[in-house]
Write an enzyme that holds these catalytic residues in place. Structure first.
Site, mmCIF file in Angstrom:
data_model
loop_
_atom_site.group_PDB
_atom_site.id
_atom_site.type_symbol
_atom_site.label_atom_id
_atom_site.label_comp_id
_atom_site.label_asym_id
_atom_site.label_seq_id
_atom_site.Cartn_x
_atom_site.Cartn_y
_atom_site.Cartn_z
ATOM 1 N N LYS A 101 0.847 -1.207 0.000
ATOM 2 C CA LYS A 101 0.000 0.000 0.000
ATOM 3 C C LYS A 101 0.875 1.247 0.000
ATOM 4 C CE LYS A 101 0.866 1.076 4.547
ATOM 5 N NZ LYS A 101 1.713 2.172 4.955
ATOM 6 N N ASP A 139 -2.338 -1.662 10.129
ATOM 7 C CA ASP A 139 -2.564 -1.614 8.682
ATOM 8 C C ASP A 139 -3.204 -2.891 8.141
ATOM 9 O OD1 ASP A 139 -1.438 0.893 8.586
ATOM 10 O OD2 ASP A 139 0.537 0.175 7.942
HETATM 11 O O1 C5P Z 1 -0.113 -1.480 14.853
HETATM 12 P P1 C5P Z 1 1.311 -1.530 14.404
HETATM 13 O O2 C5P Z 1 1.985 -2.828 14.778
HETATM 14 O O3 C5P Z 1 1.499 -1.192 12.974
HETATM 15 O O4 C5P Z 1 2.059 -0.382 15.228
HETATM 16 C C1 C5P Z 1 3.456 -0.304 15.377
HETATM 17 C C2 C5P Z 1 3.758 0.762 16.413
HETATM 18 O O5 C5P Z 1 3.452 2.048 15.882
HETATM 19 C C3 C5P Z 1 2.914 0.638 17.670
HETATM 20 O O6 C5P Z 1 3.565 -0.101 18.655
HETATM 21 C C4 C5P Z 1 2.749 2.063 18.125
HETATM 22 O O7 C5P Z 1 3.881 2.448 18.877
HETATM 23 C C5 C5P Z 1 2.796 2.852 16.841
HETATM 24 N N1 C5P Z 1 1.457 3.263 16.357
HETATM 25 C C6 C5P Z 1 0.820 4.330 16.959
HETATM 26 N N2 C5P Z 1 -0.406 4.742 16.484
HETATM 27 C C7 C5P Z 1 -0.984 4.122 15.432
HETATM 28 C C8 C5P Z 1 -0.343 3.030 14.790
HETATM 29 C C9 C5P Z 1 0.886 2.617 15.292
HETATM 30 O O8 C5P Z 1 1.322 4.926 17.920
HETATM 31 N N3 C5P Z 1 -2.174 4.554 14.974
#
Ligand code: C5P
Length: 314
Positions: A16, A155
Protein backbone atom coordinates in the site's frame (compact mmCIF):
# COMPACT_ATOMS: atom_id res chain seq x y z
CA UNK A 1 -12.70 -33.13 -0.96
CA UNK A 2 -15.54 -30.64 -1.43
CA UNK A 3 -15.28 -28.08 -4.25
CA UNK A 4 -15.52 -25.31 -1.65
CA UNK A 5 -12.36 -26.39 0.18
CA UNK A 6 -9.24 -26.31 -1.98
CA UNK A 7 -6.11 -28.10 -0.76
CA UNK A 8 -3.83 -25.37 -2.04
CA UNK A 9 -4.25 -21.63 -2.66
CA UNK A 10 -2.03 -18.86 -3.99
CA UNK A 11 -2.61 -15.37 -2.62
CA UNK A 12 -1.24 -12.10 -3.97
CA UNK A 13 -0.57 -9.80 -0.99
CA UNK A 14 -0.39 -6.24 -2.23
CA UNK A 15 1.61 -3.37 -0.81
CA UNK A 16 0.00 0.00 0.00
CA UNK A 17 0.84 3.65 -0.24
CA UNK A 18 -0.41 6.28 2.18
CA UNK A 19 -1.33 8.99 -0.32
CA UNK A 20 -1.67 11.27 2.70
CA UNK A 21 -1.18 10.69 6.43
CA UNK A 22 -2.02 13.00 9.34
CA UNK A 23 -1.22 12.02 12.92
CA UNK A 24 -3.25 13.19 15.90
CA UNK A 25 -2.83 12.88 19.64
CA UNK A 26 -1.64 9.78 21.45
CA UNK A 27 -4.59 7.89 22.94
CA UNK A 28 -4.81 6.20 26.32
CA UNK A 29 -4.06 2.81 24.67
CA UNK A 30 -0.72 4.20 23.41
CA UNK A 31 -1.78 4.38 19.75
CA UNK A 32 -2.24 7.65 17.87
CA UNK A 33 -5.30 8.95 16.09
CA UNK A 34 -4.69 8.86 12.34
CA UNK A 35 -6.34 10.22 9.24
CA UNK A 36 -4.90 8.58 6.16
CA UNK A 37 -5.78 7.73 2.57
CA UNK A 38 -4.64 4.20 1.82
CA UNK A 39 -4.09 2.97 -1.74
CA UNK A 40 -3.33 -0.64 -2.76
CA UNK A 41 -0.60 -1.00 -5.38
CA UNK A 42 0.54 -3.72 -7.76
CA UNK A 43 3.82 -4.50 -5.95
CA UNK A 44 3.05 -7.73 -4.10
CA UNK A 45 4.31 -10.69 -2.13
CA UNK A 46 2.96 -14.13 -3.06
CA UNK A 47 1.79 -16.57 -0.40
CA UNK A 48 1.29 -20.22 -1.31
CA UNK A 49 -0.65 -22.16 1.33
CA UNK A 50 -1.34 -25.87 1.52
CA UNK A 51 -3.69 -27.49 4.01
CA UNK A 52 -2.02 -29.83 6.55
CA UNK A 53 -3.66 -31.94 9.26
CA UNK A 54 -1.78 -30.06 11.98
CA UNK A 55 1.04 -27.60 12.63
CA UNK A 56 2.42 -24.73 10.58
CA UNK A 57 5.60 -24.31 8.57
CA UNK A 58 6.87 -21.30 6.64
CA UNK A 59 9.55 -20.98 4.00
CA UNK A 60 10.52 -17.44 2.93
CA UNK A 61 12.06 -16.81 -0.49
CA UNK A 62 13.26 -13.35 -1.51
CA UNK A 63 12.70 -12.03 -5.02
CA UNK A 64 13.91 -8.66 -6.26
CA UNK A 65 11.13 -6.72 -8.01
CA UNK A 66 13.08 -3.46 -8.34
CA UNK A 67 13.41 -2.11 -11.87
CA UNK A 68 16.67 -0.42 -10.89
CA UNK A 69 19.04 -0.25 -7.93
CA UNK A 70 18.78 -3.95 -7.18
CA UNK A 71 20.68 -4.87 -4.09
CA UNK A 72 20.47 -8.58 -3.45
CA UNK A 73 19.61 -9.16 0.17
CA UNK A 74 18.28 -5.65 0.84
CA UNK A 75 15.60 -5.78 3.51
CA UNK A 76 16.09 -9.53 3.99
CA UNK A 77 17.25 -9.18 7.57
CA UNK A 78 14.02 -7.38 8.47
CA UNK A 79 11.74 -10.32 7.64
CA UNK A 80 11.53 -12.99 10.36
CA UNK A 81 11.35 -16.50 8.92
CA UNK A 82 10.22 -18.11 12.20
CA UNK A 83 7.30 -17.86 14.60
CA UNK A 84 7.51 -14.04 14.62
CA UNK A 85 6.51 -13.82 10.94
CA UNK A 86 3.02 -12.29 10.66
CA UNK A 87 1.93 -15.11 8.35
CA UNK A 88 2.39 -17.64 11.17
CA UNK A 89 1.05 -15.32 13.87
CA UNK A 90 -2.11 -14.65 11.80
CA UNK A 91 -2.68 -18.30 10.89
CA UNK A 92 -2.22 -19.53 14.48
CA UNK A 93 -4.61 -16.91 15.84
CA UNK A 94 -7.12 -17.81 13.13
CA UNK A 95 -7.22 -21.55 14.02
CA UNK A 96 -7.45 -20.74 17.73
CA UNK A 97 -10.41 -18.39 17.17
CA UNK A 98 -12.13 -20.73 14.72
CA UNK A 99 -11.61 -23.75 17.02
CA UNK A 100 -9.79 -25.75 14.31
CA UNK A 101 -7.11 -28.39 14.75
CA UNK A 102 -5.70 -28.12 11.22
CA UNK A 103 -2.54 -26.39 10.04
CA UNK A 104 -0.85 -25.26 6.84
CA UNK A 105 2.41 -25.25 4.94
CA UNK A 106 3.25 -21.75 3.72
CA UNK A 107 5.74 -20.50 1.16
CA UNK A 108 6.13 -16.74 1.08
CA UNK A 109 7.77 -15.06 -1.90
CA UNK A 110 8.84 -11.71 -0.53
CA UNK A 111 9.14 -8.78 -2.93
CA UNK A 112 7.82 -5.85 -0.86
CA UNK A 113 10.76 -4.18 0.91
CA UNK A 114 10.32 -4.56 4.68
CA UNK A 115 10.12 -1.64 7.13
CA UNK A 116 9.73 0.87 4.32
CA UNK A 117 6.14 2.08 4.93
CA UNK A 118 4.75 -0.14 2.17
CA UNK A 119 2.70 -2.42 4.45
CA UNK A 120 4.39 -5.66 3.41
CA UNK A 121 4.03 -7.48 6.74
CA UNK A 122 0.38 -6.41 7.01
CA UNK A 123 -0.29 -7.62 3.46
CA UNK A 124 1.23 -11.00 4.34
CA UNK A 125 -0.95 -11.25 7.47
CA UNK A 126 -4.10 -10.41 5.46
CA UNK A 127 -3.07 -12.99 2.83
CA UNK A 128 -2.63 -15.67 5.52
CA UNK A 129 -6.15 -14.97 6.85
CA UNK A 130 -7.59 -15.16 3.32
CA UNK A 131 -5.72 -18.43 2.72
CA UNK A 132 -6.91 -20.02 5.99
CA UNK A 133 -10.51 -18.92 5.32
CA UNK A 134 -10.42 -20.62 1.90
CA UNK A 135 -8.52 -23.77 2.97
CA UNK A 136 -10.88 -24.48 5.86
CA UNK A 137 -14.11 -22.98 4.51
CA UNK A 138 -14.54 -21.27 7.88
CA UNK A 139 -15.66 -17.68 8.23
CA UNK A 140 -15.22 -15.82 11.49
CA UNK A 141 -18.01 -13.51 12.63
CA UNK A 142 -17.39 -10.01 11.20
CA UNK A 143 -16.63 -8.49 14.65
CA UNK A 144 -14.22 -11.32 15.49
CA UNK A 145 -12.51 -11.00 12.14
CA UNK A 146 -12.03 -7.20 12.48
CA UNK A 147 -10.64 -7.59 15.99
CA UNK A 148 -8.23 -10.29 14.78
CA UNK A 149 -7.03 -8.07 11.91
CA UNK A 150 -6.55 -4.97 14.08
CA UNK A 151 -4.77 -7.06 16.74
CA UNK A 152 -2.22 -8.14 14.12
CA UNK A 153 -1.35 -4.54 13.19
CA UNK A 154 -2.93 -1.17 12.47
CA UNK A 155 -2.56 -1.61 8.68
CA UNK A 156 -3.90 -5.19 8.49
CA UNK A 157 -7.63 -4.23 8.24
CA UNK A 158 -6.81 -2.10 5.18
CA UNK A 159 -4.59 -4.81 3.67
CA UNK A 160 -7.59 -7.17 3.89
CA UNK A 161 -10.03 -4.61 2.44
CA UNK A 162 -7.77 -3.18 -0.28
CA UNK A 163 -8.48 -0.62 -3.00
CA UNK A 164 -8.69 2.99 -1.86
CA UNK A 165 -9.91 3.89 1.64
CA UNK A 166 -9.89 6.59 4.25
CA UNK A 167 -8.46 5.21 7.50
CA UNK A 168 -9.41 6.78 10.82
CA UNK A 169 -8.99 5.71 14.46
CA UNK A 170 -5.61 3.98 14.66
CA UNK A 171 -6.02 3.24 10.94
CA UNK A 172 -8.52 0.40 11.36
CA UNK A 173 -11.76 2.40 10.93
CA UNK A 174 -12.05 2.24 7.17
CA UNK A 175 -14.26 4.09 4.72
CA UNK A 176 -13.89 2.82 1.15
CA UNK A 177 -13.33 5.63 -1.37
CA UNK A 178 -13.91 5.71 -5.11
CA UNK A 179 -10.65 4.76 -6.85
CA UNK A 180 -8.74 7.86 -8.00
CA UNK A 181 -8.50 6.63 -11.61
CA UNK A 182 -5.79 4.54 -13.22
CA UNK A 183 -2.53 5.89 -11.81
CA UNK A 184 1.05 4.77 -11.78
CA UNK A 185 3.73 5.79 -9.35
CA UNK A 186 7.47 5.46 -9.02
CA UNK A 187 8.49 4.22 -5.55
CA UNK A 188 12.06 4.77 -4.35
CA UNK A 189 13.36 2.80 -1.34
CA UNK A 190 16.56 4.02 0.34
CA UNK A 191 18.87 1.61 2.13
CA UNK A 192 18.09 3.27 5.50
CA UNK A 193 14.97 2.25 7.39
CA UNK A 194 12.70 3.90 9.96
CA UNK A 195 11.34 2.36 13.17
CA UNK A 196 7.61 3.17 13.18
CA UNK A 197 7.37 3.15 16.99
CA UNK A 198 10.33 5.56 17.22
CA UNK A 199 8.83 7.84 14.54
CA UNK A 200 5.59 8.10 16.54
CA UNK A 201 7.64 8.88 19.67
CA UNK A 202 9.38 11.70 17.72
CA UNK A 203 5.97 13.14 16.84
CA UNK A 204 5.05 13.11 20.55
CA UNK A 205 8.21 15.08 21.32
CA UNK A 206 7.73 17.61 18.52
CA UNK A 207 5.55 20.68 18.81
CA UNK A 208 2.45 20.43 16.67
CA UNK A 209 -0.82 22.08 17.62
CA UNK A 210 -4.06 20.18 17.95
CA UNK A 211 -5.59 22.86 15.71
CA UNK A 212 -3.44 21.62 12.82
CA UNK A 213 -4.64 18.05 13.48
CA UNK A 214 -8.31 19.12 13.56
CA UNK A 215 -7.88 20.93 10.24
CA UNK A 216 -6.22 17.86 8.66
CA UNK A 217 -8.90 15.54 10.06
CA UNK A 218 -11.67 17.72 8.60
CA UNK A 219 -9.88 17.83 5.25
CA UNK A 220 -9.57 14.00 5.26
CA UNK A 221 -13.22 13.51 6.22
CA UNK A 222 -14.33 15.80 3.38
CA UNK A 223 -12.43 13.63 0.85
CA UNK A 224 -15.19 11.02 1.21
CA UNK A 225 -17.65 13.47 -0.35
CA UNK A 226 -15.48 14.65 -3.23
CA UNK A 227 -14.35 13.24 -6.55
CA UNK A 228 -11.10 11.83 -5.26
CA UNK A 229 -7.88 12.36 -7.16
CA UNK A 230 -4.49 11.14 -6.00
CA UNK A 231 -3.15 14.71 -5.98
CA UNK A 232 -6.03 15.85 -3.78
CA UNK A 233 -5.40 13.03 -1.27
CA UNK A 234 -1.68 13.89 -1.30
CA UNK A 235 -2.51 17.42 -0.14
CA UNK A 236 -3.08 15.87 3.27
CA UNK A 237 0.72 15.69 3.51
CA UNK A 238 2.61 13.17 5.63
CA UNK A 239 3.34 14.10 9.22
CA UNK A 240 6.30 11.70 9.38
CA UNK A 241 8.20 13.83 6.86
CA UNK A 242 8.57 16.45 9.61
CA UNK A 243 10.30 14.22 12.19
CA UNK A 244 13.08 12.65 10.15
CA UNK A 245 15.90 14.11 12.24
CA UNK A 246 19.31 13.35 10.76
CA UNK A 247 17.71 11.58 7.78
CA UNK A 248 16.12 14.85 6.61
CA UNK A 249 18.94 15.73 4.15
CA UNK A 250 18.71 12.23 2.58
CA UNK A 251 14.95 12.58 2.23
CA UNK A 252 15.19 16.10 0.73
CA UNK A 253 17.87 14.94 -1.70
CA UNK A 254 15.76 11.93 -2.78
CA UNK A 255 12.70 14.16 -3.36
CA UNK A 256 14.77 16.60 -5.42
CA UNK A 257 16.23 13.79 -7.55
CA UNK A 258 12.75 12.29 -8.11
CA UNK A 259 11.41 15.70 -9.18
CA UNK A 260 14.38 16.15 -11.54
CA UNK A 261 13.66 12.73 -13.05
CA UNK A 262 10.12 13.91 -13.86
CA UNK A 263 7.73 12.47 -11.27
CA UNK A 264 5.03 14.54 -9.56
CA UNK A 265 5.47 16.03 -6.07
CA UNK A 266 7.12 13.21 -4.00
CA UNK A 267 5.65 12.05 -0.73
CA UNK A 268 6.73 9.60 1.97
CA UNK A 269 4.50 6.55 2.55
CA UNK A 270 3.71 5.50 6.13
CA UNK A 271 6.56 6.31 8.47
CA UNK A 272 9.00 5.81 5.58
CA UNK A 273 11.55 5.34 4.37
CA UNK A 274 10.00 4.74 0.94
CA UNK A 275 9.07 7.81 -1.10
CA UNK A 276 6.75 7.84 -4.11
CA UNK A 277 5.80 10.25 -6.88
CA UNK A 278 3.01 9.98 -9.42
CA UNK A 279 3.84 9.30 -13.05
CA UNK A 280 1.94 11.47 -15.51
CA UNK A 281 -0.64 9.41 -17.49
CA UNK A 282 1.35 9.38 -20.72
CA UNK A 283 4.86 9.58 -19.25
CA UNK A 284 7.36 6.91 -20.20
CA UNK A 285 8.37 5.14 -16.97
CA UNK A 286 11.64 3.94 -18.49
CA UNK A 287 12.60 7.50 -19.44
CA UNK A 288 11.93 8.68 -15.87
CA UNK A 289 13.98 5.76 -14.49
CA UNK A 290 16.86 6.53 -16.88
CA UNK A 291 16.87 10.16 -15.74
CA UNK A 292 16.90 9.29 -12.02
CA UNK A 293 20.28 9.76 -10.35
CA UNK A 294 20.86 7.66 -7.22
CA UNK A 295 21.27 4.21 -5.69
CA UNK A 296 17.77 3.84 -4.24
CA UNK A 297 15.83 0.76 -5.35
CA UNK A 298 13.09 1.83 -7.80
CA UNK A 299 9.70 0.19 -8.34
CA UNK A 300 7.08 1.11 -10.94
CA UNK A 301 3.63 0.39 -9.50
CA UNK A 302 0.02 0.94 -10.49
CA UNK A 303 -2.95 1.54 -8.22
CA UNK A 304 -5.15 -1.54 -7.77
CA UNK A 305 -8.71 -2.08 -6.60
CA UNK A 306 -8.00 -4.94 -4.23
CA UNK A 307 -5.46 -5.79 -1.54
CA UNK A 308 -5.45 -9.59 -1.64
CA UNK A 309 -6.24 -11.82 -4.61
CA UNK A 310 -6.75 -15.50 -4.01
CA UNK A 311 -6.52 -18.32 -6.56
CA UNK A 312 -7.48 -21.91 -5.72
CA UNK A 313 -5.20 -24.65 -7.01
CA UNK A 314 -6.35 -28.21 -7.59
O1 C5P B 1 -0.11 -1.48 14.85
P1 C5P B 1 1.31 -1.53 14.40
O2 C5P B 1 1.98 -2.83 14.78
O3 C5P B 1 1.50 -1.19 12.97
O4 C5P B 1 2.06 -0.38 15.23
C1 C5P B 1 3.46 -0.30 15.38
C2 C5P B 1 3.76 0.76 16.41
O5 C5P B 1 3.45 2.05 15.88
C3 C5P B 1 2.91 0.64 17.67
O6 C5P B 1 3.56 -0.10 18.66
C4 C5P B 1 2.75 2.06 18.12
O7 C5P B 1 3.88 2.45 18.88
C5 C5P B 1 2.80 2.85 16.84
N1 C5P B 1 1.46 3.26 16.36
C6 C5P B 1 0.82 4.33 16.96
N2 C5P B 1 -0.41 4.74 16.48
C7 C5P B 1 -0.98 4.12 15.43
C8 C5P B 1 -0.34 3.03 14.79
C9 C5P B 1 0.89 2.62 15.29
O8 C5P B 1 1.32 4.93 17.92
N3 C5P B 1 -2.17 4.55 14.97
Amino acid sequence: MSAGRPRRVVVEARAKLNLGLAVGPRRSDGFHELATVFQSISLCDTLVAERRPRGFTLRVRHEDAAVRGRRPGAGRGHVPAGAGNLVLVAARRFVRLAGLTGGARFTLIKRIPARAGLGGGSADAAAALAAMTALYGVRLAPGERSALEAGLGSDVPFAALGGTALGLGRGERLHPLAPPGARRALVAVPSWRVSTARAFAEIDRSKYGLTAWSTKLRFAQRLAHKRLTASLAMRLGNRFETVLGDKRPDFDSLCARLRDAGVGEPRMTGSGSAVFGLLAPRASASRVIDRFVGNEALYVVRFTRSGVRLRRLP
